[in-house]
Design a protein around this motif. Structure first.
Motif, PDB file in Angstrom:
ATOM      1  N   PHE A   1     -27.766 -92.591  81.682  1.00 34.29           N
ATOM      2  CA  PHE A   1     -27.576 -91.990  83.003  1.00 34.29           C
ATOM      3  C   PHE A   1     -27.357 -90.484  82.942  1.00 34.29           C
ATOM      4  O   PHE A   1     -27.651 -89.775  83.904  1.00 34.29           O
ATOM      5  CB  PHE A   1     -26.391 -92.650  83.719  1.00 34.29           C
ATOM      6  N   ASN A   2     -26.823 -89.977  81.819  1.00 35.33           N
ATOM      7  CA  ASN A   2     -26.571 -88.543  81.695  1.00 35.33           C
ATOM      8  C   ASN A   2     -27.481 -87.862  80.680  1.00 35.33           C
ATOM      9  O   ASN A   2     -27.306 -86.682  80.384  1.00 35.33           O
ATOM     10  CB  ASN A   2     -25.105 -88.277  81.347  1.00 35.33           C
ATOM     11  N   ASN A   3     -28.439 -88.596  80.143  1.00 35.09           N
ATOM     12  CA  ASN A   3     -29.459 -88.064  79.238  1.00 35.09           C
ATOM     13  C   ASN A   3     -28.844 -87.283  78.074  1.00 35.09           C
ATOM     14  O   ASN A   3     -29.332 -86.233  77.687  1.00 35.09           O
ATOM     15  CB  ASN A   3     -30.456 -87.179  79.997  1.00 35.09           C
ATOM     16  N   ASP A   4     -27.785 -87.845  77.489  1.00 33.93           N
ATOM     17  CA  ASP A   4     -27.141 -87.190  76.358  1.00 33.93           C
ATOM     18  C   ASP A   4     -27.529 -87.805  75.022  1.00 33.93           C
ATOM     19  O   ASP A   4     -26.986 -87.435  73.972  1.00 33.93           O
ATOM     20  CB  ASP A   4     -25.616 -87.210  76.506  1.00 33.93           C
ATOM     21  N   GLY A   5     -28.463 -88.761  75.048  1.00 34.24           N
ATOM     22  CA  GLY A   5     -28.923 -89.384  73.821  1.00 34.24           C
ATOM     23  C   GLY A   5     -28.154 -90.624  73.422  1.00 34.24           C
ATOM     24  O   GLY A   5     -28.532 -91.287  72.449  1.00 34.24           O
ATOM     25  N   TYR A   6     -27.099 -90.938  74.141  1.00 36.22           N
ATOM     26  CA  TYR A   6     -26.329 -92.158  73.896  1.00 36.22           C
ATOM     27  C   TYR A   6     -26.587 -93.145  75.032  1.00 36.22           C
ATOM     28  O   TYR A   6     -26.542 -92.777  76.208  1.00 36.22           O
ATOM     29  CB  TYR A   6     -24.830 -91.860  73.817  1.00 36.22           C
ATOM     30  N   GLY A   7     -26.848 -94.390  74.672  1.00 36.94           N
ATOM     31  CA  GLY A   7     -27.097 -95.396  75.692  1.00 36.94           C
ATOM     32  C   GLY A   7     -25.857 -95.707  76.506  1.00 36.94           C
ATOM     33  O   GLY A   7     -24.727 -95.592  76.018  1.00 36.94           O
ATOM     34  N   ASP A   8     -26.062 -96.106  77.754  1.00 35.22           N
ATOM     35  CA  ASP A   8     -24.977 -96.431  78.670  1.00 35.22           C
ATOM     36  C   ASP A   8     -25.133 -97.866  79.163  1.00 35.22           C
ATOM     37  O   ASP A   8     -26.230 -98.432  79.137  1.00 35.22           O
ATOM     38  CB  ASP A   8     -24.997 -95.478  79.874  1.00 35.22           C
ATOM     39  N   VAL A   9     -24.038 -98.445  79.627  1.00 39.20           N
ATOM     40  CA  VAL A   9     -24.072 -99.764  80.251  1.00 39.20           C
ATOM     41  C   VAL A   9     -23.324 -99.691  81.574  1.00 39.20           C
ATOM     42  O   VAL A   9     -22.493 -98.803  81.788  1.00 39.20           O
ATOM     43  CB  VAL A   9     -23.448-100.858  79.352  1.00 39.20           C
TER      44      VAL A   9
ATOM     45  N   GLN B   1     -16.853-103.132  93.076  1.00 40.75           N
ATOM     46  CA  GLN B   1     -17.115-101.883  92.358  1.00 40.75           C
ATOM     47  C   GLN B   1     -18.104-102.149  91.237  1.00 40.75           C
ATOM     48  O   GLN B   1     -18.341-103.296  90.856  1.00 40.75           O
ATOM     49  CB  GLN B   1     -15.817-101.340  91.738  1.00 40.75           C
ATOM     50  N   ILE B   2     -18.644-101.083  90.682  1.00 44.18           N
ATOM     51  CA  ILE B   2     -19.416-101.159  89.450  1.00 44.18           C
ATOM     52  C   ILE B   2     -18.943-100.042  88.541  1.00 44.18           C
ATOM     53  O   ILE B   2     -18.637 -98.935  89.012  1.00 44.18           O
ATOM     54  CB  ILE B   2     -20.933-101.108  89.700  1.00 44.18           C
ATOM     55  N   VAL B   3     -18.851-100.339  87.245  1.00 40.10           N
ATOM     56  CA  VAL B   3     -18.331 -99.384  86.269  1.00 40.10           C
ATOM     57  C   VAL B   3     -19.450 -99.004  85.311  1.00 40.10           C
ATOM     58  O   VAL B   3     -19.984 -99.860  84.592  1.00 40.10           O
ATOM     59  CB  VAL B   3     -17.148 -99.972  85.483  1.00 40.10           C
ATOM     60  N   ALA B   4     -19.848 -97.735  85.311  1.00 44.37           N
ATOM     61  CA  ALA B   4     -20.805 -97.212  84.348  1.00 44.37           C
ATOM     62  C   ALA B   4     -20.031 -96.668  83.162  1.00 44.37           C
ATOM     63  O   ALA B   4     -19.186 -95.781  83.316  1.00 44.37           O
ATOM     64  CB  ALA B   4     -21.664 -96.117  84.977  1.00 44.37           C
ATOM     65  N   LEU B   5     -20.300 -97.190  81.983  1.00 42.61           N
ATOM     66  CA  LEU B   5     -19.641 -96.760  80.756  1.00 42.61           C
ATOM     67  C   LEU B   5     -20.638 -95.938  79.954  1.00 42.61           C
ATOM     68  O   LEU B   5     -21.691 -96.443  79.547  1.00 42.61           O
ATOM     69  CB  LEU B   5     -19.176 -97.974  79.954  1.00 42.61           C
ATOM     70  N   TYR B   6     -20.312 -94.664  79.758  1.00 42.99           N
ATOM     71  CA  TYR B   6     -21.213 -93.757  79.069  1.00 42.99           C
ATOM     72  C   TYR B   6     -20.995 -93.850  77.557  1.00 42.99           C
ATOM     73  O   TYR B   6     -19.868 -93.794  77.070  1.00 42.99           O
ATOM     74  CB  TYR B   6     -20.994 -92.324  79.548  1.00 42.99           C
ATOM     75  N   GLY B   7     -22.085 -94.000  76.828  1.00 40.24           N
ATOM     76  CA  GLY B   7     -22.006 -94.126  75.387  1.00 40.24           C
ATOM     77  C   GLY B   7     -21.602 -92.829  74.710  1.00 40.24           C
ATOM     78  O   GLY B   7     -21.639 -91.741  75.289  1.00 40.24           O
ATOM     79  N   SER B   8     -21.214 -92.941  73.455  1.00 41.26           N
ATOM     80  CA  SER B   8     -20.804 -91.798  72.643  1.00 41.26           C
ATOM     81  C   SER B   8     -20.958 -92.181  71.175  1.00 41.26           C
ATOM     82  O   SER B   8     -21.322 -93.322  70.864  1.00 41.26           O
ATOM     83  CB  SER B   8     -19.343 -91.437  72.935  1.00 41.26           C
ATOM     84  N   ALA B   9     -20.663 -91.258  70.270  1.00 35.40           N
ATOM     85  CA  ALA B   9     -20.760 -91.561  68.851  1.00 35.40           C
ATOM     86  C   ALA B   9     -19.850 -92.712  68.454  1.00 35.40           C
ATOM     87  O   ALA B   9     -20.098 -93.391  67.452  1.00 35.40           O
ATOM     88  CB  ALA B   9     -20.431 -90.318  68.032  1.00 35.40           C
TER      89      ALA B   9
ATOM     90  N   PHE C   1     -33.268 -88.521  83.996  1.00 35.87           N
ATOM     91  CA  PHE C   1     -31.973 -89.200  84.003  1.00 35.87           C
ATOM     92  C   PHE C   1     -32.153 -90.590  84.604  1.00 35.87           C
ATOM     93  O   PHE C   1     -32.731 -90.734  85.686  1.00 35.87           O
ATOM     94  CB  PHE C   1     -30.948 -88.424  84.837  1.00 35.87           C
ATOM     95  N   ASP C   2     -31.675 -91.595  83.905  1.00 35.62           N
ATOM     96  CA  ASP C   2     -31.737 -92.935  84.483  1.00 35.62           C
ATOM     97  C   ASP C   2     -30.818 -93.032  85.689  1.00 35.62           C
ATOM     98  O   ASP C   2     -29.727 -92.442  85.711  1.00 35.62           O
ATOM     99  CB  ASP C   2     -31.356 -93.989  83.449  1.00 35.62           C
ATOM    100  N   ASP C   3     -31.254 -93.791  86.672  1.00 33.63           N
ATOM    101  CA  ASP C   3     -30.504 -94.038  87.898  1.00 33.63           C
ATOM    102  C   ASP C   3     -30.082 -95.508  87.914  1.00 33.63           C
ATOM    103  O   ASP C   3     -30.552 -96.314  87.104  1.00 33.63           O
ATOM    104  CB  ASP C   3     -31.374 -93.714  89.118  1.00 33.63           C
ATOM    105  N   LEU C   4     -29.230 -95.871  88.845  1.00 29.63           N
ATOM    106  CA  LEU C   4     -28.739 -97.247  88.923  1.00 29.63           C
ATOM    107  C   LEU C   4     -28.941 -97.785  90.326  1.00 29.63           C
ATOM    108  O   LEU C   4     -28.330 -97.310  91.285  1.00 29.63           O
ATOM    109  CB  LEU C   4     -27.257 -97.296  88.556  1.00 29.63           C
ATOM    110  N   ALA C   5     -29.837 -98.777  90.445  1.00 30.33           N
ATOM    111  CA  ALA C   5     -29.975 -99.500  91.703  1.00 30.33           C
ATOM    112  C   ALA C   5     -28.876-100.551  91.751  1.00 30.33           C
ATOM    113  O   ALA C   5     -28.669-101.288  90.780  1.00 30.33           O
ATOM    114  CB  ALA C   5     -31.341-100.161  91.799  1.00 30.33           C
ATOM    115  N   VAL C   6     -28.159-100.616  92.856  1.00 24.67           N
ATOM    116  CA  VAL C   6     -27.019-101.521  92.964  1.00 24.67           C
ATOM    117  C   VAL C   6     -26.956-102.061  94.386  1.00 24.67           C
ATOM    118  O   VAL C   6     -27.342-101.375  95.341  1.00 24.67           O
ATOM    119  CB  VAL C   6     -25.708-100.790  92.564  1.00 24.67           C
TER     120      VAL C   6
END
Length: 493
Positions: A43-51, A68-76, A118-123
């Motif tokens: 979602f933030n195009n930082d090279g780490y996958g998100d869920v 609600q929905i929770v987007a968890l941004y990946g990191s190292a 940037f990936d978007d999220l349909a919800v």
């Protein structure tokens, strides 16, 4: 209440019903030959996958079940409770307002709908009342950016009077192969609408069409799941439509394969597949064709007398692997906990395969399978749940060796086996630490009296490992625990 009925009840199911069945709202990542829809959301195009995981019964602004929905941004270091966005209809820039029983966030699908990188999220909020239309439902797209998901735009229902629960199912892919992301939307009817050629922040889209399949329509029926992936290797995304069949005494669940074409999804060429509520598409045997994997938590061949769809006559569950080919779905193989050396044994109420996900854990080019059994009883603990990991190979899923089995009593897995935790009530294989290998996140939506939690188990590069594992509670990701939000019940596909 049986699982399939809970799927349709969504935000109106009670906690008592939850403890008697299993919520299952998922679909797995498609990874074989899709022209646009890539296997990892970013979602933030930082090279780490998100869920993104749902908390569909969450209380928002005092409104129970608003969701609600929770987007968890990946990191190292994978996913954490701090690097995330927790979104509701009370979030700034999101259309609508949090209302009781809307179920916002239950269903979601990611894709770069406006082609900005940037990936978007349909919800959706399938039970939102819209302009006086009770349970009419709403769908919106939350937009990706360098800072993550921000703002949203409504995808308007084109036929409000024809159905309810707009957004009961969502899937993204390039169904016509034109290089832009399309969005498929299901509802209480048997008609699926496809928004093609991308979607802009103003709500415009390249075009729209619709088609029907032979599933039940209206009332408590309609589309249950939509799953995208390329099963015939033509670089156009295909779609699997999941619902209840119209030609059986018990209304069995069924799936229809609808191939993509230059003009979009070709309903005239649709064909019925093996039963199974949860569907994933990825290349398990490395032949270049996506394989369709379905999970079936009941077995008519073993069912007792009476309605075999009821839980008292259901068995442990099974997974069907329908191998792809140039002509689409071909040979079917079934896997249960009695197959080969698969851990455990097939026991009534295990719900093995009721949740599944596909991804390449070890980078060998074969998709691997994570299959949840949220009803598994361990150490005399009822419905504590477990997850089995089976690895792909040139001959398909390996049920003889190399498998893995995880429960909260497994060494290194956070938590303990507790009644009704439902560990494995959702599973997701996707690379969230940037090493190119799929990591595993597991939902335990019954944890702590249905507050829910999420367990992160990274790939070592060769296998799923508990080194670096962590648990994320509902409250740690900003979800209210006022009234059993069931965080972790569903992941974006």
């Amino acid at each position: 209440m049986h699982k399939k009925h809970l799927r349709l009840a969504l935000a109106t199911a009670t906690a008592a019903a939850l403890t008697g069945g299993l919520l299952t709202f998922t679909a797995a990542t498609a990874t074989a030959g899709d022209s646009v829809h890539h296997p990892v959301a970013d979602f933030n195009n930082d090279g780490y996958g998100d869920v993104a995981y749902s908390a569909g019964y969450a209380t928002v602004g005092g409104k129970r079940g608003a969701g609600q929905i929770v987007a968890l941004y990946g990191s190292a270091s994978g996913v954490t409770s701090t690097k995330r966005a927790t979104i509701s209809q009370n979030t700034t820039g999101v259309p609508g307002n949090a209302e009781t029983g809307d179920g916002f966030g239950w269903v979601s699908a990611y894709g770069d709908f406006n082609s900005d990188g940037f990936d978007d999220l349909a919800v959706s909020a399938p039970y939102e009342d819209v302009d006086g239309d009770t349970d009419g439902g709403t769908v919106l797209v939350a937009w990706g950016s360098a800072s993550g998901l921000s703002g949203a735009t409504t995808v308007k229902d084109p036929a409000v009077s024809s159905h309810d629960r707009w957004g009961a199912a969502l899937a993204a892919g390039d169904f016509d192969g034109d290089g832009t992301e399309d969005l498929a939307v299901g509802s209480s009817s048997n008609r699926v609408y496809v928004f093609k050629g991308g979607i802009s922040k103003t709500g415009t889209y390249g075009g729209r069409y619709s088609f029907t399949t032979d599933i039940q329509s209206g009332g408590g029926a309609g589309t249950i799941n939509l799953t995208a992936g390329d099963a015939n290797g033509d670089q156009r995304t295909d779609l699997v439509v999941d619902g209840y069949e119209t030609d059986s005494d018990y209304g069995w669940n069924t799936n229809f394969y609808v191939p993509g074409s230059a003009s979009g999804l070709d309903a005239a060429s649709a064909r019925e597949l093996k039963r199974g509520v949860i569907t994933g598409i990825a290349d398990v045997n490395g032949d270049g064709f996506g394989d369709i994997v379905t999970g079936q938590d009941w077995d008519p061949a073993k069912a007792g007398s009476g309605d075999p769809s009821m839980p008292e006559t259901s068995t442990g569950g099974k997974v069907h692997i329908i191998y792809g080919s140039a002509d689409g779905p071909a040979t079917t193989v079934a896997v249960t906990q009695d197959s080969g050396n698969v851990p455990g044994s097939s026991e009534r109420g295990d719900f093995f395969g009721s949740e599944l996900s596909l991804g390449d854990i070890n980078g060998d080019g074969y998709a691997d399978l994570a299959a949840g059994a949220p009803g598994e009883n361990l150490n005399s603990v009822v419905n504590t749940g477990a997850v089995t990991v089976l690895y792909g190979s040139a001959s398909g899923l390996d049920t003889s060796s190399g498998y893995q089995y995880f429960a909260q009593s497994s060494y290194g897995v956070p938590g303990t086996d507790e009644k009704d935790d439902l560990f494995g009530g959702e599973v997701k294989l996707t690379d969230v630490n940037g090493d190119g290998k799929a990591d595993l996140t597991v939902g335990a939506y019954g944890e702590n009296d249905f507050n829910g939690s999420l367990v992160y188990l990274p790939s070592s590069g060769a296998r799923i490992t508990t080194v670096g594992a962590r648990s994320l509670s509902a409250s740690s990701v900003g979800v209210s625990t006022d009234a059993q939000p069931v965080f972790g019940a569903n992941a974006a596909n």
